[in-house]
Scaffold this motif. Sequence first.
Motif, PDB file in Angstrom:
ATOM      1  N   VAL A   1     -13.974   1.630 -53.223  1.00  0.00           N
ATOM      2  CA  VAL A   1     -13.236   2.120 -52.057  1.00  0.00           C
ATOM      3  C   VAL A   1     -14.148   2.974 -51.184  1.00  0.00           C
ATOM      4  N   HIS A   2     -14.144   2.695 -49.882  1.00  0.00           N
ATOM      5  CA  HIS A   2     -14.924   3.428 -48.880  1.00  0.00           C
ATOM      6  C   HIS A   2     -14.003   4.449 -48.215  1.00  0.00           C
ATOM      7  N   VAL A   3     -14.393   5.727 -48.263  1.00  0.00           N
ATOM      8  CA  VAL A   3     -13.535   6.832 -47.812  1.00  0.00           C
ATOM      9  C   VAL A   3     -14.199   7.591 -46.663  1.00  0.00           C
ATOM     10  N   SER A   4     -13.368   8.120 -45.758  1.00  0.00           N
ATOM     11  CA  SER A   4     -13.841   8.926 -44.645  1.00  0.00           C
ATOM     12  C   SER A   4     -13.169  10.295 -44.651  1.00  0.00           C
ATOM     13  N   MET A   5     -13.926  11.315 -44.210  1.00  0.00           N
ATOM     14  CA  MET A   5     -13.366  12.647 -43.995  1.00  0.00           C
ATOM     15  C   MET A   5     -13.408  12.991 -42.508  1.00  0.00           C
ATOM     16  N   ALA A   6     -13.339  11.978 -41.646  1.00  0.00           N
ATOM     17  CA  ALA A   6     -13.354  12.099 -40.184  1.00  0.00           C
ATOM     18  C   ALA A   6     -14.751  12.453 -39.676  1.00  0.00           C
ATOM     19  N   PHE A   7     -15.311  13.572 -40.108  1.00  0.00           N
ATOM     20  CA  PHE A   7     -16.637  13.961 -39.637  1.00  0.00           C
ATOM     21  C   PHE A   7     -17.751  13.410 -40.526  1.00  0.00           C
ATOM     22  N   PHE A   8     -17.375  12.813 -41.666  1.00  0.00           N
ATOM     23  CA  PHE A   8     -18.360  12.240 -42.587  1.00  0.00           C
ATOM     24  C   PHE A   8     -17.752  11.021 -43.256  1.00  0.00           C
ATOM     25  N   GLU A   9     -18.432   9.863 -43.113  1.00  0.00           N
ATOM     26  CA  GLU A   9     -17.851   8.602 -43.578  1.00  0.00           C
ATOM     27  C   GLU A   9     -18.608   7.937 -44.719  1.00  0.00           C
ATOM     28  N   HIS A  10     -19.682   8.522 -45.176  1.00  0.00           N
ATOM     29  CA  HIS A  10     -20.488   7.884 -46.221  1.00  0.00           C
ATOM     30  C   HIS A  10     -20.030   8.349 -47.607  1.00  0.00           C
ATOM     31  N   ILE A  11     -18.797   7.992 -47.943  1.00  0.00           N
ATOM     32  CA  ILE A  11     -18.204   8.367 -49.226  1.00  0.00           C
ATOM     33  C   ILE A  11     -17.749   7.082 -49.919  1.00  0.00           C
TER      34      ILE A  11
ATOM     35  N   ILE B   1     -16.192   5.350 -53.681  1.00  0.00           N
ATOM     36  CA  ILE B   1     -15.637   5.464 -55.037  1.00  0.00           C
ATOM     37  C   ILE B   1     -15.808   4.102 -55.719  1.00  0.00           C
ATOM     38  N   PRO B   2     -16.723   3.980 -56.674  1.00  0.00           N
ATOM     39  CA  PRO B   2     -16.935   2.698 -57.358  1.00  0.00           C
ATOM     40  C   PRO B   2     -15.685   2.266 -58.125  1.00  0.00           C
ATOM     41  N   PHE B   3     -15.543   0.972 -58.333  1.00  0.00           N
ATOM     42  CA  PHE B   3     -14.357   0.450 -59.031  1.00  0.00           C
ATOM     43  C   PHE B   3     -14.278   0.977 -60.464  1.00  0.00           C
ATOM     44  N   THR B   4     -15.418   1.321 -61.037  1.00  0.00           N
ATOM     45  CA  THR B   4     -15.426   1.861 -62.399  1.00  0.00           C
ATOM     46  C   THR B   4     -14.878   3.291 -62.455  1.00  0.00           C
ATOM     47  N   SER B   5     -14.751   3.929 -61.278  1.00  0.00           N
ATOM     48  CA  SER B   5     -14.272   5.316 -61.227  1.00  0.00           C
ATOM     49  C   SER B   5     -12.861   5.408 -60.657  1.00  0.00           C
ATOM     50  N   LEU B   6     -12.140   4.277 -60.612  1.00  0.00           N
ATOM     51  CA  LEU B   6     -10.744   4.277 -60.191  1.00  0.00           C
ATOM     52  C   LEU B   6      -9.848   4.544 -61.391  1.00  0.00           C
ATOM     53  N   GLN B   7      -8.566   4.859 -61.117  1.00  0.00           N
ATOM     54  CA  GLN B   7      -7.595   4.956 -62.208  1.00  0.00           C
ATOM     55  C   GLN B   7      -7.530   3.604 -62.915  1.00  0.00           C
TER      56      GLN B   7
ATOM     57  N   PRO C   1     -28.255   8.593 -44.528  1.00  0.00           N
ATOM     58  CA  PRO C   1     -29.127   9.642 -45.071  1.00  0.00           C
ATOM     59  C   PRO C   1     -28.512  10.434 -46.217  1.00  0.00           C
ATOM     60  N   MET C   2     -27.181  10.481 -46.286  1.00  0.00           N
ATOM     61  CA  MET C   2     -26.513  11.209 -47.377  1.00  0.00           C
ATOM     62  C   MET C   2     -25.274  10.438 -47.805  1.00  0.00           C
ATOM     63  N   ILE C   3     -25.094  10.308 -49.089  1.00  0.00           N
ATOM     64  CA  ILE C   3     -23.977   9.546 -49.640  1.00  0.00           C
ATOM     65  C   ILE C   3     -23.274  10.367 -50.708  1.00  0.00           C
ATOM     66  N   ILE C   4     -21.952  10.386 -50.641  1.00  0.00           N
ATOM     67  CA  ILE C   4     -21.166  11.057 -51.672  1.00  0.00           C
ATOM     68  C   ILE C   4     -20.517   9.990 -52.549  1.00  0.00           C
ATOM     69  N   ILE C   5     -20.736  10.091 -53.858  1.00  0.00           N
ATOM     70  CA  ILE C   5     -20.108   9.195 -54.821  1.00  0.00           C
ATOM     71  C   ILE C   5     -18.942   9.952 -55.464  1.00  0.00           C
ATOM     72  N   GLY C   6     -17.752   9.358 -55.405  1.00  0.00           N
ATOM     73  CA  GLY C   6     -16.569  10.040 -55.898  1.00  0.00           C
ATOM     74  C   GLY C   6     -15.898   9.325 -57.053  1.00  0.00           C
ATOM     75  N   SER C   7     -14.852   9.964 -57.582  1.00  0.00           N
ATOM     76  CA  SER C   7     -14.086   9.408 -58.694  1.00  0.00           C
ATOM     77  C   SER C   7     -12.629   9.845 -58.564  1.00  0.00           C
TER      78      SER C   7
END
Length: 205
Positions: free
Chosen positions: A96-106, A108-114, A171-177
């Motif tokens: 899943v590709h997520v945005s925080m409005a001012f930053f869009e390079h977020i 969440i890999p499928f392995t880190s989903l519920q 230039p910067m990427i956030i990986i989430g779960s």
Amino acid sequence: MFILALLEDSVRIPPERFNKELHSISDEINKKYSNRVLLDVGLCICLYDIVKLGDAFVFPGDGASFVQTKFRMIVFKPFVGEVLVGRILNSSEDGVHVSMAFFEHIFIPFTSLQQPSTFHRAEKKWLWEYSGYQLSMDQNMSIRFRVDAVEFNSPSHPRKINEANLENDAPMIIIGSIAESGLGMLSWWSPNTEEDTKTETKENQ
């Protein structure tokens, strides 16, 4: 989520702005650094304050002055383990590709989903199988996630991120779960949030 970063740079002041040196320095710093990612520092938002001004120098052939300046910038760099809220931009079989409005390079890999979660190819969205129900992860809806990593991409150490559906030169990427209780779509954990989010989405359309 936001930190203060101490930086130092030589700031150029054009001759026509000599009488407004402090304002000129602030403007030049914001012009150069705002909305710029610094390697291992984060995304610069805006100037916080000027800590120290050094001597001004004028070089031959250039009528401008150069002032060595120490200053602090407000920087976006979440820490690992921090919980943030964004909106789903799009989904793929990779995650899943997520945005925080001012930053869009977020991402969440499928392995880190519920788990267990399945990808609905026709509608391009993930579904969480929970107690006989299919809980949907719809585009533009709010999602709460935990930061697993903050990674920087530099020309000398490029990172392959095709699998994340993000630009290779980000230039910067956030990986989430979201693989724990309380994380995921806000509507999963609060019925009122679901209605509020739908209303907000309609207003923005």
